[in-house]
Design an enzyme around this catalytic site. Structure first.
Site, PDB file in Angstrom:
ATOM      1  N   LYS A  17       0.834  -1.219   0.000  1.00  0.00           N
ATOM      2  CA  LYS A  17       0.000   0.000   0.000  1.00  0.00           C
ATOM      3  C   LYS A  17       0.860   1.258   0.000  1.00  0.00           C
ATOM      4  CE  LYS A  17      -2.472  -0.689   3.705  1.00  0.00           C
ATOM      5  NZ  LYS A  17      -2.048  -2.005   4.153  1.00  0.00           N
ATOM      6  N   ASP A  71       6.368   4.153   6.158  1.00  0.00           N
ATOM      7  CA  ASP A  71       5.755   4.547   4.891  1.00  0.00           C
ATOM      8  C   ASP A  71       5.940   6.036   4.604  1.00  0.00           C
ATOM      9  OD1 ASP A  71       4.797   2.251   3.604  1.00  0.00           O
ATOM     10  OD2 ASP A  71       3.164   2.075   5.039  1.00  0.00           O
ATOM     11  N   GLU A 150      -9.380  -2.842  14.713  1.00  0.00           N
ATOM     12  CA  GLU A 150      -8.877  -1.515  15.085  1.00  0.00           C
ATOM     13  C   GLU A 150      -8.953  -0.486  13.950  1.00  0.00           C
ATOM     14  OE1 GLU A 150      -4.362  -3.353  14.912  1.00  0.00           O
ATOM     15  OE2 GLU A 150      -5.169  -2.624  16.792  1.00  0.00           O
ATOM     16  N   THR A 189      -8.407 -14.764  -7.899  1.00  0.00           N
ATOM     17  CA  THR A 189      -8.961 -13.456  -7.536  1.00  0.00           C
ATOM     18  C   THR A 189      -9.934 -13.528  -6.353  1.00  0.00           C
ATOM     19  OG1 THR A 189     -10.813 -13.627  -9.067  1.00  0.00           O
ATOM     20  CG2 THR A 189      -8.796 -12.657  -9.934  1.00  0.00           C
ATOM     21  N   LYS A 224     -12.976 -10.696 -14.075  1.00  0.00           N
ATOM     22  CA  LYS A 224     -13.601 -11.146 -12.816  1.00  0.00           C
ATOM     23  C   LYS A 224     -13.531 -10.064 -11.743  1.00  0.00           C
ATOM     24  CE  LYS A 224     -12.549 -15.983 -12.723  1.00  0.00           C
ATOM     25  NZ  LYS A 224     -11.745 -16.975 -12.063  1.00  0.00           N
ATOM     26  N   CYS A 382      24.934   6.919  13.308  1.00  0.00           N
ATOM     27  CA  CYS A 382      24.389   7.055  14.666  1.00  0.00           C
ATOM     28  C   CYS A 382      25.073   6.086  15.634  1.00  0.00           C
ATOM     29  CB  CYS A 382      22.875   6.923  14.646  1.00  0.00           C
ATOM     30  SG  CYS A 382      22.153   7.720  16.090  1.00  0.00           S
ATOM     31  N   PHE A 383      24.466   4.935  15.936  1.00  0.00           N
ATOM     32  CA  PHE A 383      25.134   3.969  16.812  1.00  0.00           C
ATOM     33  C   PHE A 383      26.448   3.539  16.158  1.00  0.00           C
ATOM     34  CE2 PHE A 383      24.665  -0.210  19.368  1.00  0.00           C
ATOM     35  CZ  PHE A 383      25.005   0.412  20.560  1.00  0.00           C
ATOM     36  N   GLY A 384      26.443   3.438  14.840  1.00  0.00           N
ATOM     37  CA  GLY A 384      27.656   3.081  14.083  1.00  0.00           C
ATOM     38  C   GLY A 384      28.748   4.118  14.291  1.00  0.00           C
ATOM     39  N   HIS A 508      21.340  11.035  10.832  1.00  0.00           N
ATOM     40  CA  HIS A 508      20.855  10.046   9.851  1.00  0.00           C
ATOM     41  C   HIS A 508      20.648  10.716   8.492  1.00  0.00           C
ATOM     42  CE1 HIS A 508      19.605   6.931  12.887  1.00  0.00           C
ATOM     43  NE2 HIS A 508      19.651   7.988  13.671  1.00  0.00           N
ATOM     44  N   GLU A 510      20.245   9.326   5.776  1.00  0.00           N
ATOM     45  CA  GLU A 510      19.328   8.535   4.932  1.00  0.00           C
ATOM     46  C   GLU A 510      17.911   9.103   4.888  1.00  0.00           C
ATOM     47  OE1 GLU A 510      20.774   7.491   7.690  1.00  0.00           O
ATOM     48  OE2 GLU A 510      19.310   6.576   9.044  1.00  0.00           O
TER      49      GLU A 510
END
Ligand code: GLN
Length: 542
Positions: A17, A71, A150, A189, A224, A382-384, A508, A510
């Site tokens: 999605k 997302d 939910e 389907t 269909k 970061c942690f790296g 970060h 990224e």
């Protein structure tokens, strides 16, 4: 009038999605229409920040410091957006504000109910997002699967929005899995039909259906889906497996989905030039070169834990026509058997991602040590970054027991320590140092040659940092801190200029990496990996 597009999913989660929603946004964008995106997560958590990345995938951090669903990262990457915390809506957030209003007395005398109070709050928040991002179209992705308990209040709210906003301003897109039965090789389907029925039971008739299948559906399956879905055949599209997710807008656009949506919502528009996107997709799907990267982490069993990092590496590679093949390695294996670290010799680069807690940290330190000693291109995030400081303190500065107070509380040399302002914080939700902060870059450094500017803004998510008590010894032994916070007291970037490429950042990069605008840190790393593989001089990034 703002137009609203709602994306729901059926049969199972992880049906794509997020990519579909981003792709719809892209098809609109190439027609000159700007949309914003809101992700609904029906879980009760207020935000994604306290969830385990191993279960839920990475926590994506927005510019304003929101800890959101991954997302949002896809929306930002596909559409080059800078989203806000408000672009992620959860059950926790909605209930919290309705309950706060109830306590304040806003509903005095009335019984507070899911319909209308919760649904009104949901609708208000969806509508507010269009103003916040100043967009003519709001894409809303409803997380989970149709039929989840939910998710019901959210589906009810989007059902009502058709009545509130009008037919011509609302569009329901339903995507569902169309699996292939491996016994007969037949496309099935029926599960999709059931999920459409489930949606109708709630009162939503989809306007368009996207079949998510391994390959392009045939005419019989399409017929269909249209018949059982009560929509014309031209409203059925197929998102089949592609080499790269960045191809999905092109695949759907070719089938006419972009034109269909525009027409249905009353936009008269034509495709504009999107050559840059096409070039990017070409360099991802038909690359000239290849590098192999070892990503040594703790959540390696689920690649979604590192999705923004994976994509930033892909973007960095695409810039130089290079496919980045990532091997996800569990760092603990280097602890169980220290000889295993030699496997890293086979890689063109070693990448140490973000992380939390002690598990696997010694394995990551061993990998960093291997990268430094064998001079294999290294990037730590970061942690790296923090673990690279620990490795250097132990093995170059002679502080044998150096560690982070996050990992062990009684190290005599806590070269990484909790930030002073974090000491009194007890609650875990949204309390790290989060979001965009300014970083000053020292001229004449690798960082400066990568960014080509003295000031940058990058996103953060951490509680620990370099302990300033150890700055002198680290620097005197050759570690360069080439980027700092504006007050100079936070170390943000480290580098070892004498190595082929040894670079790490507390932030970060990224999260701001885009297909056509990769993060300089990531593209620099991949460039170094490719040069080293080809036996060239180390790159200068000029
Ligand atoms: N655990 C470290 C900290 O909190 C690093 C966090 C991270 O890698 N995002 O500072």
């Amino acid at each position: 009038m703002v137009k609203y597009i709602f994306v729901t999913g059926g049969v199972l989660s992880s049906v794509g999605k997020g990519i579909l929603t981003s792709s719809i946004g892209k098809m609109l964008q190439i027609r000159g229409l700007n949309s914003t995106v809101i992700k609904i997560d029906p879980y009760v958590n207020v935000d994604a920040g306290t969830m385990n990345p191993y279960m839920h995938g990475e926590v994506f951090v927005t510019e304003d410091g929101g800890e959101t669903d991954l997302d949002l990262g896809w929306y930002e990457r596909f559409l080059d957006l800078g989203l806000k915390q408000e672009n992620n809506l959860t059950t926790g957030l909605v209930y919290r504000s309705v309950i706060e209003k109830e306590r304040r007395g806003d509903f005095l005398g009335r019984c507070v109910q899911i319909i209308p109070h919760i649904t009104n709050e949901i609708k208000k928040r969806i509508k507010a997002v269009s103003k916040l991002n100043n967009s003519e179209i709001v894409l809303t992705e409803v997380g989970g699967t149709v039929g989840d308990i939910e998710g019901l209040p959210f589906l009810e709210a989007i059902r009502q929005m058709r009545i509130d906003e009008g037919f011509e301003n609302t569009l329901y897109v339903h995507v569902a899995l169309v699996p292939v039965l491996d016994v007969t090789g037949e496309l099935k389907t029926k599960p999709l039909q059931h999920s459409v029925n489930e949606l109708r039971r709630i009162g939503i008739q989809p306007d368009t259906i996207v079949a998510r299948s391994p390959y392009m559906i045939d005419a019989a399956a399409l017929g269909k889906i249209a018949l059982f879905g009560t929509i014309p055949e031209k409203a059925v599209f197929c998102s089949y497996n592609a080499k790269s997710v960045y191809e999905v807008p092109l695949i759907l656009n070719k089938q006419g989905m972009g034109d269909f949506i525009c027409k249905r919502l009353g936009f008269s528009c034509v495709e504009k030039n999107y050559q840059n996107w096409l070039n990017f997709v070409k360099s991802v799907t038909k690359p000239k070169h290849e590098v192999n990267i070892a990503l040594v982490g703790k959540y390696s069993g689920l690649s979604d834990s590192y999705v923004s990092m994976k994509e930033a590496l892909t973007h960095g590679g695409a810039k130089i026509d290079t496919q980045v093949c990532i091997s996800y390695l569990e760092s603990e294996k280097f602890e169980r058997d220290p000889q295993c670290v030699k496997e890293l010799q086979n890689f063109d680069g070693i990448f140490i991602p973000y992380g939390f807690g002690s598990r696997g940290s010694e394995g990551k330190i061993a990998a960093i040590n291997f990268a430094r000693v064998k001079d294999i291109p290294f990037l730590g995030i970061c942690f790296g970054f923090q673990l690279a400081v620990i490795e250097y303190a132990r093995n170059v500065c002679g502080l044998k027991m150096a560690n982070s107070s996050e990992i062990v509380s009684d190290s005599p040399h806590q070269v990484i320590d909790i930030m002073p302002e974090q000491r009194s914080i007890k609650s875990k939700g949204a309390t790290m140092r989060l979001g965009s902060h300014k970083i000053v870059i020292k001229p004449g450094t690798i960082a400066h040659s990568l960014y080509k500017t003295n000031e940058i803004y990058e996103r953060h998510r951490h509680r620990f940092e370099v302990n300033l008590d150890y700055l002198d010894i680290l620097k005197s032994k050759g570690l360069i801190f080439s980027g700092n916070s504006t007050d100079g007291r936070r170390m943000e970037i480290l580098e070892l200029p004498n190595q082929y490429f040894f670079f790490a950042s507390q932030y970060h990069g990224e999260f701001k990496s885009r297909p056509e605008k990769p993060s300089p840190v990531y593209s620099g790393f991949i460039k170094a990996c490719l040069s080293k593989k080809k036996g060239k001089e180390k790159p200068t990034f000029t």
